[in-house]
Design a protein around this motif. Structure first.
Motif, short mmCIF file in Angstrom:
data_model
loop_
_atom_site.label_atom_id
_atom_site.label_comp_id
_atom_site.label_asym_id
_atom_site.label_seq_id
_atom_site.Cartn_x
_atom_site.Cartn_y
_atom_site.Cartn_z
N PRO A 86 19.65 -12.91 -2.76
CA PRO A 86 19.51 -11.55 -2.21
C PRO A 86 18.68 -10.67 -3.14
O PRO A 86 19.09 -10.38 -4.26
CB PRO A 86 20.96 -11.05 -2.12
N ASN A 87 17.51 -10.30 -2.68
CA ASN A 87 16.68 -9.35 -3.42
C ASN A 87 15.83 -8.62 -2.41
O ASN A 87 15.92 -8.89 -1.21
CB ASN A 87 15.84 -10.07 -4.47
N LEU A 88 15.02 -7.68 -2.86
CA LEU A 88 14.31 -6.81 -1.91
C LEU A 88 13.01 -7.42 -1.38
O LEU A 88 12.35 -6.82 -0.54
CB LEU A 88 14.02 -5.45 -2.55
N ASN A 89 12.65 -8.62 -1.86
CA ASN A 89 11.42 -9.27 -1.39
C ASN A 89 10.22 -8.33 -1.35
O ASN A 89 9.60 -8.15 -0.30
CB ASN A 89 11.64 -9.87 0.02
N PRO A 90 9.87 -7.74 -2.48
CA PRO A 90 8.74 -6.81 -2.47
C PRO A 90 7.41 -7.54 -2.39
O PRO A 90 7.35 -8.77 -2.43
CB PRO A 90 8.88 -6.10 -3.82
N GLY A 91 6.36 -6.76 -2.33
CA GLY A 91 5.02 -7.31 -2.45
C GLY A 91 4.38 -7.79 -1.17
O GLY A 91 4.89 -7.58 -0.08
N PHE A 92 3.24 -8.45 -1.35
CA PHE A 92 2.34 -8.82 -0.27
C PHE A 92 2.04 -7.60 0.59
O PHE A 92 2.05 -7.66 1.83
CB PHE A 92 2.87 -9.99 0.55
N THR A 93 1.76 -6.50 -0.10
CA THR A 93 1.41 -5.25 0.56
C THR A 93 -0.04 -5.31 1.06
O THR A 93 -0.80 -6.19 0.68
CB THR A 93 1.57 -4.09 -0.43
N ARG A 94 -0.39 -4.34 1.87
CA ARG A 94 -1.71 -4.34 2.50
C ARG A 94 -2.86 -4.17 1.48
O ARG A 94 -2.77 -3.35 0.57
CB ARG A 94 -1.83 -3.17 3.48
N LEU A 95 -3.91 -4.94 1.66
CA LEU A 95 -5.18 -4.66 0.98
C LEU A 95 -6.07 -4.04 2.05
O LEU A 95 -6.57 -4.74 2.94
CB LEU A 95 -5.79 -5.94 0.40
N VAL A 96 -6.23 -2.73 1.98
CA VAL A 96 -6.93 -1.99 3.04
C VAL A 96 -8.43 -2.01 2.76
O VAL A 96 -8.87 -1.56 1.70
CB VAL A 96 -6.43 -0.53 3.09
N LYS A 97 -9.20 -2.53 3.71
CA LYS A 97 -10.66 -2.46 3.57
C LYS A 97 -11.07 -1.03 3.91
O LYS A 97 -10.99 -0.61 5.07
CB LYS A 97 -11.35 -3.47 4.48
N ALA A 98 -11.50 -0.30 2.90
CA ALA A 98 -11.66 1.15 3.03
C ALA A 98 -13.11 1.51 3.32
O ALA A 98 -13.80 2.12 2.51
CB ALA A 98 -11.16 1.82 1.75
N ASP A 99 -13.57 1.15 4.53
CA ASP A 99 -14.97 1.39 4.87
C ASP A 99 -15.31 2.87 4.98
O ASP A 99 -16.43 3.28 4.65
CB ASP A 99 -15.31 0.67 6.18
N ASN A 100 -14.35 3.67 5.49
CA ASN A 100 -14.62 5.11 5.60
C ASN A 100 -14.76 5.74 4.22
O ASN A 100 -15.68 6.52 3.96
CB ASN A 100 -13.48 5.81 6.36
#
Lengths: 426, 426
Positions: A86-100
């Protein structure tokens, strides 16, 4: 800080972690809840027996893993079955391609924002605390603790709750109510200390050396070597999300400097394992002008970092005497990067720029990295034709005060069309 | 509400969406920005030509897709290349196996919390708005709009910013500053209306019928049939994350009731497509006692929902006249579920219970579902031996006020060990 003497742990299952090694003198120690070298008092970090063999197989194994930092368990000081606990399973967050944002800044080589506000308690602290929890379990600790003024308190409280550990978190007694609520809601003990944050830290050091502190894991003190490794996962994720490719340039915030040094360590591990092609990358450090001892040292060509008294809205970066400052200077210079700072107005502008262009509402630390990115491009230091990744390590919801004075309605109208027309927004 | 007349869109690329169909009389209409049946004024919803063929192939296609709602693009009214367009990529949030909470509640059949606080703007609204954005693009709208008192304003502002659309969001002028900041920071127009939320809605209806409103997509009015479909993805994700299996019981919050009806629709689609085994499931609706017209009707055995004036801390559920109330009653009765409510004190207790056991800090709506789950178990209505999924649709950071009065430090001490010992926490 006192060096704790501990029993040698011979049957620890912390995956590929082999030993603790001193970053200054290289001396090795068995894995345990210690953080400073007995020989030279240098900081200890984890040494690994990393997996050998076909990189393609390792890549596939990682890709088939869970959508959290535990996909990288073979490269972290955690047991192989960590994802089952049991843990919070963090990570694998978004890598946003920031074209704007890239268009606004004139970046043509590809601009990305690694958005860690998507973590369970909405900051990168969930990554480091998750690793500390596994160390606490391995060492038989029953209380998880820390000193904190913000993100860390919530991350520790939440992680301990889920892991079934007691938590006891120490904060200055006069924090804003919002931060107190976020730290207390997870039901652990929260102790307000009558004093400054420095007083809180001094008290915690005293507690670790006292019998009361037996069985206590302070995530950023006696568990620090484990805790710090969590930041490596930012490097792993960025490269995997780019298609197992190194970015050319990274812009990383500096508080203690630990995150930046561990991102560098993570990138070097990926190269050593053959998971990414070995080619140059540059790491840029970002500070707020109101707390920029590392930027100052970089610009002055110094190797030592002179402590400062912080005065900035970027409170999560407000460490006036950053422990890893000298290592950050080494990395910025070795990779051909730089360390730069921006003032509070530029931080606010950058938060709004990122929100307006990409729909990402960053905390002040994200304003620092985006602001520094802009400044370094304008100065010709950061190359806009290269692939660049900017870190946002926290959530704007936690630092609303920074933008509130200058963020409000375009107009207040009566509920009819004439009034709307008069406002000039139709 | 006026029915907008629109040109027929014959070359729309909205994936498997085939037509709009009236939920009351079944009449079909071409896809367009309309929301009410020309024949009977019933609500319109999307009718699909869903993919045929081997379920195993479809499962694999979905699993190989992006870590967002777009993995289900073949089942949504969006173009096939939706993942390539600039949007916030919401969804695929954590399904937390809540073993600690299960122990407290006596659930033995497996208890899960679907935690939508991990979405980009930290509520499930990112799902529905993302679908509305694709409809807005398809219909050539250039302004994205809505009326809102909270989560929706931020979700629309952020999504429009990233999509390169103008946004113009209408709110009551006297909202708390925090909510105003969250709505305004994305740089679109934010208009405060001197009046109540009802006045805001009346004004928006007027605007849609006026030439000023041409080119405007109101996500929850003229784009509502598309928007609402976003909630189906909660059903898809829950089943996929359970290993392509239906849960036995789901506990879903009720505001307008739309989310609950679309979750049911999503589950039935998965069965029809052969993606999950066809077996019974029960859907339970959850309301706050201070706004529980559907629970009232359910308990009284009525088919009609009598409007109420909301008075509850669960503001994101405070819709006194829920449009989909009758459909919710149908579904609860057809599946063998129920509709229940909890009072404000129970909501706060449930928020703290979830935080303390699982490290998940829910907004008040999550307190409603967890509280109702507890109440239904105690009443013997919800079967603790069956697999149960509880929805948390938002983030505790947005409703700090609900828990603040009863959440604080365990102790305030002086910075020394004696003072800590005296506090009784050692």
């Amino acid at each position: 800080m006192a060096v704790q003497t501990v029993a040698t742990h011979t049957d620890l299952s912390l995956g590929p972690a082999a030993a603790l090694s001193c970053r200054e003198c290289g001396e090795r120690f068995p894995l345990g809840p210690v953080f400073a070298c007995e020989a030279c008092f240098g900081p200890l970090e984890i040494a690994y027996d990393l997996p050998e063999g076909d990189p393609e197989e390792l890549r596939k194994r990682i890709e088939a893993g869970p959508d959290s930092i535990w996909r990288y368990a073979p490269l972290l000081p955690v047991p192989a079955d960590v994802a089952e606990k049991p843990n919070l399973n963090p990570g694998f967050t978004r890598l946003v391609k920031a074209d704007n944002l890239a268009r606004e800044l004139g970046v043509t080589g590809g601009l990305y924002v690694k958005d860690d506000s998507g973590n369970p308690t909405h900051s990168f602290k969930d990554r480091v605390v998750a690793i500390a929890v596994e160390a606490a379990r391995a060492f038989g600790f029953t209380t998880l603790s820390c000193s904190s003024t913000g993100n860390l308190a919530g991350a520790v409280g939440a992680a301990a709750a889920r892991a079934g550990l007691r938590s006891c978190v120490f904060i200055p007694h006069d924090l804003e109510q919002g931060k107190v609520v976020m730290a207390a809601v997870y039901g652990g003990d929260l102790v307000g200390i009558e004093g400054t944050y420095d007083d809180v830290n001094r008290f915690c050091s005293e507690l670790i050396g006292d019998p009361i502190g037996e069985g206590w894991g302070f995530v950023n003190v006696n568990l620090r070597p484990y805790y710090a490794e969590g930041s490596k996962t930012l490097a792993y994720e960025i490269c995997e999300q780019l298609g197992w490719r190194l970015p050319d340039q990274l812009v990383v915030p500096i508080a203690s400097g630990s995150q930046l040094t561990k991102i560098d360590k993570g990138l070097r591990e990926l190269i050593a394992l053959g998971l990414v092609e070995d080619r140059p990358y540059k790491i840029f450090g970002a500070q707020a002008e109101g707390c920029s001892p590392v930027a100052r040292a970089f610009k002055d060509g110094h190797d030592v970092v002179r402590p400062v008294k912080p005065d900035t809205i970027a409170k999560s970066l407000a460490i006036g005497n950053p422990a890893d400052g000298p290592y950050v200077l080494d990395i910025a210079r070795r990779t051909g990067g730089a360390v730069e700072d921006v003032n509070d107005g530029q931080i606010v502008d950058a938060i709004k720029l990122l929100a307006r262009t990409e729909g990402v509402f960053a905390e002040t630390a994200g304003g620092v990295t985006v602001g520094v990115t802009r400044k370094l491009i304008e100065a010709g230091v950061l190359d806009p034709t290269l692939t660049t990744v900017v870190l946002n390590t926290g959530d704007g919801l936690k630092t609303l005060d920074a933008v509130a004075p200058t963020t409000g309605p375009s107009a207040i109208i009566r509920p009819n069309l004439d009034s709307f027309r008069e406002a000039g927004l139709a």
